[in-house]
Write a protein that holds these residues in place. Structure first.
Motif, PDB file in Angstrom:
ATOM      1  N   ASP A 192       0.714  -1.362  -0.081  1.00 39.60           N
ATOM      2  CA  ASP A 192      -0.392  -0.009   0.404  1.00 39.60           C
ATOM      3  C   ASP A 192       1.237   0.990   0.265  1.00 39.60           C
ATOM      4  N   CYS A 193       0.375   2.148  -0.595  1.00 41.86           N
ATOM      5  CA  CYS A 193       1.462   3.549  -0.642  1.00 41.86           C
ATOM      6  C   CYS A 193       0.671   4.226   0.501  1.00 41.86           C
ATOM      7  N   CYS A 194       1.574   5.324   0.884  1.00 44.70           N
ATOM      8  CA  CYS A 194       1.718   6.047   2.557  1.00 44.70           C
ATOM      9  C   CYS A 194       2.209   6.780   2.303  1.00 44.70           C
ATOM     10  N   GLY A 195       2.037   8.513   2.075  1.00 44.52           N
ATOM     11  CA  GLY A 195       2.910   9.277   2.007  1.00 44.52           C
ATOM     12  C   GLY A 195       4.272   8.935   1.110  1.00 44.52           C
ATOM     13  N   GLY A 196       3.904   7.978   0.301  1.00 47.26           N
ATOM     14  CA  GLY A 196       4.572   8.424  -0.900  1.00 47.26           C
ATOM     15  C   GLY A 196       5.846   6.995  -0.715  1.00 47.26           C
ATOM     16  N   LYS A 197       5.517   6.312   0.382  1.00 52.27           N
ATOM     17  CA  LYS A 197       6.443   4.690   0.544  1.00 52.27           C
ATOM     18  C   LYS A 197       5.424   4.186   0.705  1.00 52.27           C
ATOM     19  N   CYS A 198       5.689   2.991  -0.141  1.00 51.72           N
ATOM     20  CA  CYS A 198       5.085   1.830  -0.348  1.00 51.72           C
ATOM     21  C   CYS A 198       5.524   0.370   1.182  1.00 51.72           C
ATOM     22  N   VAL A 199       4.809   0.491   1.568  1.00 55.28           N
ATOM     23  CA  VAL A 199       4.655   0.007   2.949  1.00 55.28           C
ATOM     24  C   VAL A 199       3.373  -1.601   2.868  1.00 55.28           C
ATOM     25  N   ASP A 200       3.598  -1.912   4.407  1.00 58.55           N
ATOM     26  CA  ASP A 200       2.550  -3.277   3.805  1.00 58.55           C
ATOM     27  C   ASP A 200       1.832  -3.900   5.625  1.00 58.55           C
ATOM     28  N   VAL A 201       0.877  -2.962   5.020  1.00 60.22           N
ATOM     29  CA  VAL A 201      -0.557  -2.302   6.618  1.00 60.22           C
ATOM     30  C   VAL A 201      -0.687  -3.539   7.461  1.00 60.22           C
ATOM     31  N   PHE A 202      -0.337  -4.961   7.095  1.00 64.30           N
ATOM     32  CA  PHE A 202      -0.674  -5.942   7.472  1.00 64.30           C
ATOM     33  C   PHE A 202       0.784  -6.242   8.942  1.00 64.30           C
ATOM     34  N   SER A 203       1.589  -5.849   8.584  1.00 64.91           N
ATOM     35  CA  SER A 203       2.518  -5.587  10.029  1.00 64.91           C
ATOM     36  C   SER A 203       3.245  -3.717  10.212  1.00 64.91           C
ATOM     37  N   ASP A 204       3.057  -3.150   9.506  1.00 66.12           N
ATOM     38  CA  ASP A 204       3.519  -1.781   9.688  1.00 66.12           C
ATOM     39  C   ASP A 204       2.904  -1.327  10.892  1.00 66.12           C
ATOM     40  N   PRO A 205       4.219  -1.097  12.146  1.00 69.46           N
ATOM     41  CA  PRO A 205       2.651   0.015  12.813  1.00 69.46           C
ATOM     42  C   PRO A 205       3.072   0.997  13.357  1.00 69.46           C
ATOM     43  N   ASN A 206       3.902   1.339  11.900  1.00 73.29           N
ATOM     44  CA  ASN A 206       3.121   3.584  11.904  1.00 73.29           C
ATOM     45  C   ASN A 206       1.745   3.320  11.123  1.00 73.29           C
ATOM     46  N   HIS A 207       1.655   2.305   9.901  1.00 74.60           N
ATOM     47  CA  HIS A 207       0.166   2.203   9.225  1.00 74.60           C
ATOM     48  C   HIS A 207      -0.414   0.890   9.201  1.00 74.60           C
ATOM     49  N   CYS A 208      -0.995   0.256  10.647  1.00 70.97           N
ATOM     50  CA  CYS A 208      -1.297  -0.047  10.475  1.00 70.97           C
ATOM     51  C   CYS A 208      -2.645  -0.596  10.199  1.00 70.97           C
ATOM     52  N   GLY A 209      -2.989  -1.560   9.433  1.00 72.75           N
ATOM     53  CA  GLY A 209      -4.783  -1.425   9.366  1.00 72.75           C
ATOM     54  C   GLY A 209      -4.783  -0.949   8.139  1.00 72.75           C
ATOM     55  N   SER A 210      -3.771   0.572   8.325  1.00 72.61           N
ATOM     56  CA  SER A 210      -4.038   2.080   7.118  1.00 72.61           C
ATOM     57  C   SER A 210      -3.274   2.782   7.097  1.00 72.61           C
ATOM     58  N   CYS A 211      -3.328   3.839   6.396  1.00 74.37           N
ATOM     59  CA  CYS A 211      -2.387   4.708   6.439  1.00 74.37           C
ATOM     60  C   CYS A 211      -2.610   5.835   7.866  1.00 74.37           C
ATOM     61  N   SER A 212      -1.206   5.746   8.233  1.00 77.87           N
ATOM     62  CA  SER A 212      -0.676   7.015   9.344  1.00 77.87           C
ATOM     63  C   SER A 212      -1.667   6.241  10.458  1.00 77.87           C
ATOM     64  N   ASN A 213      -2.020   5.404  10.610  1.00 78.58           N
ATOM     65  CA  ASN A 213      -2.450   4.190  11.630  1.00 78.58           C
ATOM     66  C   ASN A 213      -1.158   3.916  12.627  1.00 78.58           C
ATOM     67  N   ARG A 214      -1.075   4.880  13.400  1.00 79.38           N
ATOM     68  CA  ARG A 214       0.363   4.110  14.430  1.00 79.38           C
ATOM     69  C   ARG A 214       0.173   3.914  15.729  1.00 79.38           C
ATOM     70  N   CYS A 215       0.724   2.369  15.705  1.00 77.95           N
ATOM     71  CA  CYS A 215       0.395   1.608  17.008  1.00 77.95           C
ATOM     72  C   CYS A 215       1.051   2.236  18.003  1.00 77.95           C
ATOM     73  N   ALA A 216       0.313   2.035  19.327  1.00 80.91           N
ATOM     74  CA  ALA A 216       1.412   2.194  20.239  1.00 80.91           C
ATOM     75  C   ALA A 216       2.375   1.888  20.674  1.00 80.91           C
TER      76      ALA A 216
END
Length: 602
Positions: free
Chosen positions: A78-102
């Motif tokens: 997934d493309c978040c802020g110009g970066k390609c990320v995996d929203v299934f495992s990225d703690p800064n984009h968890c489930g959706s862009c910019s959803n940051r885990c505590a």
């Protein structure tokens, strides 16, 4: 090769998007490239100076959607802020862009998860589920490890309460307990001990108030002949307060407990003055001393002699003499279809109404074969619904549907006579030389030879009835009154008020007597009126029947038959209960209780 052809090849080789997003592998570059080349030119620039392919990728990155290109590069995530990320495992984009885990959380399948405490993802993503299994409620995730909170080595109710039980303890409900002594977990977890003084002794439940193996404390044993009474080892073979069993108290002037049996040492011939001191033949224990009581010139044991029971010349009328008291005699044995209720007696016979056999019967005073005087009769108020005079037996025959009737038959047997039809429920019946009287809410009467019944006195709920030569007397429990009215007719007089539990009633030449079923008392009042007084309180439960002679009042109830002197005094229990009807003659008290019985008056 022309430049546009090179770009097209590059797009075909590198522009494959994620199929999960719903876009085709060549949707980015091919579509943009085709649009840029529609006018037949190559490398058509846009206003910001970038080429067409770069402009399309930058737009996709701004929206945060899977467009296959991100920041000018092909993107399989997934493309978040110009970066390609995996929203299934990225703690800064968890489930959706910019959803940051505590802090302390990881991104597991698109969900922020505290792996140190999550019961379903404990330790790392996709590992042990602590909630699985039949004993899932026993586990918790503690510091990333599934821990069984019910094990002695990790006993607790939550991660911060975990403790290791000692070798002698078990883990029950998350707490370390000693199953040998904990009466909430005695022997096994969850076994609760009950009793007056519950305790867990060596892993077994005990009642310290009554267990001779643990009397007053675990391991405290009773000695020979002792019982555990209220947590104390008591010698029940000799303790007058606990004779034979706990809380069994001996009575009498000088109570003694001898080998587990109660005696009054002031008058017991076998234990006179103390256990085992027996009077010789013919002697009587009087005030704790063996004494010779002279009856007819002979030394007589008045405590056991049935012809001199309690005093010289007092006959037990065929019954035994025990402790100077005459014992009951069965006149008619109980049978399978035999439940006598109302009873009356004259100088020759005993008469009774039997609600089971539906008969009126008689038998000689000394016993014998009963004679049926009437059959096919019903007795709603059978306990008080029978009376006699010198010639006849009278009773109330209840029928439903009615009419019911007032009946009579000669005392020697003969033709049944209906004296009057009765339309309502009736309870009690009495007779004198001129008429028959009964209660049916009001007080009713009919001439002794029969005729039309009349209302002698209205009442709210007339119940028990007694009659003399001038007045009829009755109790009215609903109205709380005891009343009288002249036999010849006239005004009703309330002799006593506030008597809501007034029940049975009897009359002599001076006083009216009645029972109170709630307080188990006998009350009296002068026939002319006055203040009611309590003659006695009886230990009979509900006192349902009463009769009077020249010297005493006799009462019957669930607890037995008792006598009280007319002047008052200590009641004397003559026989055990229950009692279903009561009558007197000159020497005996008669009652019904499955059988017909009698006992000599004291």
């Amino acid at each position: 090769m022309p430049r546009w052809l090179g770009l097209l090849v590059c797009a075909l080789l590198l522009g494959c998007g994620r199929t999960e997003s719903g876009l085709s592998d060549d949707a980015g570059p091919d579509v943009v490239g085709d649009a840029a080349l529609q006018d037949g030119t190559q490398d058509a620039p846009v206003q910001d100076g970038t080429d067409v392919d770069g402009a399309v990728a930058s737009d996709a990155a701004d929206t945060g959607v899977d467009a296959g290109w991100c920041g000018g590069n092909a993107c399989a995530g997934d493309c978040c802020g110009g970066k390609c990320v995996d929203v299934f495992s990225d703690p800064n984009h968890c489930g959706s862009c910019s959803n940051r885990c505590a802090a302390g959380e990881s991104c597991c399948s698109g969900t922020c998860t505290a792996l140190s405490s999550s019961p379903t993802r404990c330790g790392v993503c996709h590992t042990v589920d602590c909630t699985a299994g039949s004993d899932a409620g026993s586990y918790a995730c503690c510091n990333g490890q599934c821990v069984n909170l019910l094990l002695p080595s990790s006993c607790g109710t939550a991660c911060d309460t975990i403790a290791a039980c000692s070798q002698s303890e078990a883990c029950c409900g998350g707490a370390c307990v000693d199953e040998t002594s904990d009466f909430y977990n005695c022997g096994v977890c969850g076994k609760i001990c009950f009793g007056q003084s519950p305790a867990c002794c060596a892993g077994a439940c005990s009642d310290l108030a009554g267990d001779c193996s643990n009397c007053g404390g675990c391991g405290v044993r009773c000695g020979p002949g002792q019982s555990c009474c209220g947590g104390k080892a008591i010698d029940t073979q000799h303790d007058p307060a606990n004779c034979g069993a706990c809380a069994t108290a001996c009575g009498g002037v000088t109570p003694e407990c001898c080998s587990g049996s109660c005696f009054d040492a002031s008058r017991d011939d076998g234990n006179c003055g103390g256990c085992g001191t027996a009077c010789t033949s013919g002697q009587t224990c009087v005030n704790g001393a063996c004494t010779c009581v002279m009856c007819g010139g002979a030394c007589t044991a008045v405590h056991t002699d049935p012809n001199n029971c309690g005093r010289c010349g007092h006959s037990c009328q065929g019954g035994a003499c025990v402790g100077g008291m005459c014992q009951p005699v069965v006149v008619v044995k109980a049978g399978t279809n035999n439940c006598p209720g109302a009873i009356a007696v004259d100088g020759s016979n005993v008469y009774w109404a039997d609600g089971c056999a539906s008969t009126v019967a008689q038998v000689p005073l000394g016993g014998g074969t009963p004679t049926t005087l009437a059959s096919g009769q019903n007795f709603l108020g059978e306990a008080m619904s029978l009376a006699i005079d010198a010639t006849s037996v009278y009773w109330l025959n209840w029928q439903s549907p009615g009419p019911s009737a007032v009946m009579k038959v000669p005392i020697g047997g003969g033709t049944l006579v209906t004296l009057a039809a009765v339309a309502t429920t009736h309870q009690s019946l009495a007779v004198n030389g001129t008429g028959v009287f009964w209660t049916a809410q009001d007080v009713m009467t009919v001439p002794i030879g029969g005729g039309v019944p009349t209302t002698l006195a209205p009442s709210s709920d007339a119940f028990a009835l007694a009659v003399d030569t001038t007045n009829v007397y009755w109790t009215d429990p609903s109205g709380g009154t005891v009343l009288k009215a002249p036999i010849a007719g006239g005004a009703t007089t309330a002799l006593a008020t506030g008597q809501l539990d007034a029940f049975a009633v009897a009359v002599d030449a001076a006083n009216l007597y009645w029972t109170n079923t709630n307080t188990s008392t006998i009350l009296e009042i002068p026939l002319g009126g006055g203040t009611p007084t309590t003659l006695a309180t009886l230990a009979l439960g509900s006192v349902l029947f009463i009769a009077v002679d020249a010297s005493a009042v006799y009462a019957g109830g669930a607890g037995g038959v008792a006598m009280v002197p007319l002047g008052g005094g200590m009641p004397i229990t003559l026989a055990p209960g229950p009692v279903a009807g009561l009558a007197l003659d000159a020497t005996n008290v008669y009652w019904t209780a499955g059988a017909v019985k009698r006992v000599a008056k004291p």
